[in-house]
Design an enzyme around this catalytic site. Structure first.
Site, PDB file in Angstrom:
ATOM      1  N   ASP A  20      93.672 147.953  19.820  1.00 22.64           N
ATOM      2  CA  ASP A  20      93.256 148.820  19.327  1.00 22.64           C
ATOM      3  C   ASP A  20      94.060 148.284  17.711  1.00 22.64           C
ATOM      4  O   ASP A  20      95.697 148.528  18.036  1.00 22.64           O
ATOM      5  CB  ASP A  20      93.406 150.148  20.258  1.00 22.64           C
ATOM      6  CG  ASP A  20      93.286 151.560  19.387  1.00 22.64           C
ATOM      7  OD1 ASP A  20      93.325 151.252  18.400  1.00 22.64           O
ATOM      8  OD2 ASP A  20      93.816 152.555  20.139  1.00 22.64           O
ATOM      9  N   ASP A  77      88.152 150.841  14.646  1.00 29.93           N
ATOM     10  CA  ASP A  77      89.303 149.891  15.170  1.00 29.93           C
ATOM     11  C   ASP A  77      89.645 149.374  16.718  1.00 29.93           C
ATOM     12  O   ASP A  77      90.304 149.296  16.567  1.00 29.93           O
ATOM     13  CB  ASP A  77      90.463 150.636  14.286  1.00 29.93           C
ATOM     14  CG  ASP A  77      89.979 152.452  15.203  1.00 29.93           C
ATOM     15  OD1 ASP A  77      89.330 152.223  15.560  1.00 29.93           O
ATOM     16  OD2 ASP A  77      90.970 152.789  15.030  1.00 29.93           O
ATOM     17  N   GLU A  78      88.107 149.451  16.734  1.00 32.07           N
ATOM     18  CA  GLU A  78      89.069 148.992  18.758  1.00 32.07           C
ATOM     19  C   GLU A  78      87.527 148.026  19.340  1.00 32.07           C
ATOM     20  O   GLU A  78      85.865 148.063  18.577  1.00 32.07           O
ATOM     21  CB  GLU A  78      88.657 149.714  19.301  1.00 32.07           C
ATOM     22  CG  GLU A  78      89.516 151.398  19.268  1.00 32.07           C
ATOM     23  CD  GLU A  78      89.547 152.437  20.209  1.00 32.07           C
ATOM     24  OE1 GLU A  78      90.668 152.824  20.538  1.00 32.07           O
ATOM     25  OE2 GLU A  78      87.779 152.105  20.506  1.00 32.07           O
TER      26      GLU A  78
END
Length: 410
Positions: free
Chosen positions: A8, A103-104
């Site tokens: 993350d 973003d992951e």
């Protein structure tokens, strides 16, 4: 057992701005959709978060909370570029099994990678490698667990720059005390609903029979969450591939005519068709949605044999619009949207073109636009609307670098 590693990226949009501009590092930064006090913060750097600023904070209030706050207008292309660089760096350590969002990313551990110390070493190596390859302004938190849900929750437990591993036998001990809203997908309304039924902590969901939880939650998803909180891996159980691609656009005043909005819709359709070909899929339906300035709506849909051919899809879209054109309607569209539906790996739609030529034409169009930039080649019918309906980042779709980006607007 440890099975999933989730990386993350911390304060991703703000971190990208700080990485791109060294003068911003160590300073409070907020990414905003536009430079006005009436809008809200999209993302805040950790320096800004220490002042109480978070996603959704009104910009005017954020300035009062942090007089030295630096604002940056959202930059879709910048964040997408960093995303693809980060994914490439991650894959030099472990294959990316699933991109969860901009973003992951999630990676599946196999064999000896699942041993606690080995998994921890791999995660630290990944964090260090991403920072070395992409930039030391890019920080990440890694969670490792028996399934993606536990790994995700673990990644949220220590920020910024965290690394948390939770084995199946430690879930209750490490997570049982967490508030119910720490479970991904439990928003404000769901929290209120669950609190009213006595569920306030994660551990509360682990203490009731499955049939009771499903009844209280109101959906099968609650039962799935309960199983995952017990350590079961449901990542690909009953999962289905994405069945549609959609694009929509709010029209600026100069495009609020049937003719201009039709051109914008064609552009949206062509963007979706490019995505379909990029994913090696075919569509067998198109749905058209239009909202007018008087809040009335027009919807129409059509089905056909599977295809990925832009020209064939344009002909279907024209058929969907025909009722409006035939009635000489005076409505002023304010928002248009299209959905390519029933995605599959089916055969190409037969047309009056030779199939090989159709495929070659589409491949050439995509290749040239990918190499030289969006709209290097374009349909003549979209010439007047080329500067509108550009690509934006969304939670469900990470753009390709060749896409045409809508800078500064979220």
């Amino acid at each position: 057992m440890l099975k999933w590693l989730l990386l993350d990226l911390n304060s991703f949009f703000a971190s990208c701005e700080q990485q791109a501009d060294p003068n911003l590092r160590g300073k409070p930064v907020a990414v905003v959709p536009m430079m006005t006090d009436s809008t809200s913060v999209i993302a805040a750097s950790y320096e800004a978060k220490l002042k109480g600023i978070k996603t959704g904070t009104r910009v005017g209030d954020a300035k009062k909370m942090c007089p030295g706050l630096i604002l940056r207008s959202g930059n879709h292309r910048l964040y997408t570029e960093y995303h693809h660089r980060i994914v490439a760096a991650v894959e030099e350590i472990l294959p990316v099994k699933k991109v969860l969002s901009i973003d992951e990313v999630a990676c599946e551990l196999i064999g000896r990678e699942r041993i606690f110390e080995n998994a921890k070493a791999i995660a630290q190596k990944m964090k260090d490698h991403v920072r070395a390859k992409v930039g030391d302004g890019i920080k990440s938190s890694v969670g490792i667990g028996p399934n993606i849900l536990i790994a995700k929750m673990a990644s949220d437990m220590q920020k910024p720059d965290g690394l948390i591993l939770i084995t199946k036998d430690l879930i209750r001990e490490k997570m049982g005390h967490l508030p119910i809203e720490d479970i991904p997908g439990v928003g404000r309304q769901m929290k209120i609903k669950l609190n009213a039924k006595g569920y306030r902590l994660v551990g509360d969901l682990m203490n009731v029979p499955e049939h009771q939880l499903r009844k209280h939650w109101g959906s099968i998803w609650g039962l799935r969450v309960a199983k995952e909180l017990q350590g079961e891996d449901m990542a690909f159980c009953n999962s289905r591939p994405q069945n549609s691609f959609s694009h929509e656009h709010v029209l600026p005043p100069e495009f609020r005519t049937l003719e201009k909005s039709f051109q914008v819709t064609i552009k949206l359709l062509l963007k979706a068709a490019t995505r379909v070909r990029r994913e090696k899929l075919k569509a067998s339906g198109v749905t058209l949605n239009i909202r007018f300035t008087d809040q009335t709506r027009f919807e129409n849909e059509i089905s056909f044999t599977e295809t990925d051919d832009s020209q064939f899809l344009m002909l279907q879209l024209k058929r969907l619009w025909q009722p409006l054109f035939s009635n000489n309607a005076n409505e002023k569209p304010i928002k248009v949207g299209i959905v390519l539906t029933n995605l599959s790996n089916g055969p190409n739609q037969l047309s009056f073109f030779d199939d090989a030529k159709v495929t070659q034409r589409n491949e050439a169009l995509d290749l040239i636009n990918e190499k030289y930039g969006a709209n290097t080649l374009y349909m003549a019918s979209t010439k007047e609307v080329l500067k509108t309906a550009k690509t934006r980042i969304s939670f469900s779709h990470v753009p390709a670098l060749s896409d045409e980006f809508d800078e500064g607007t979220f």
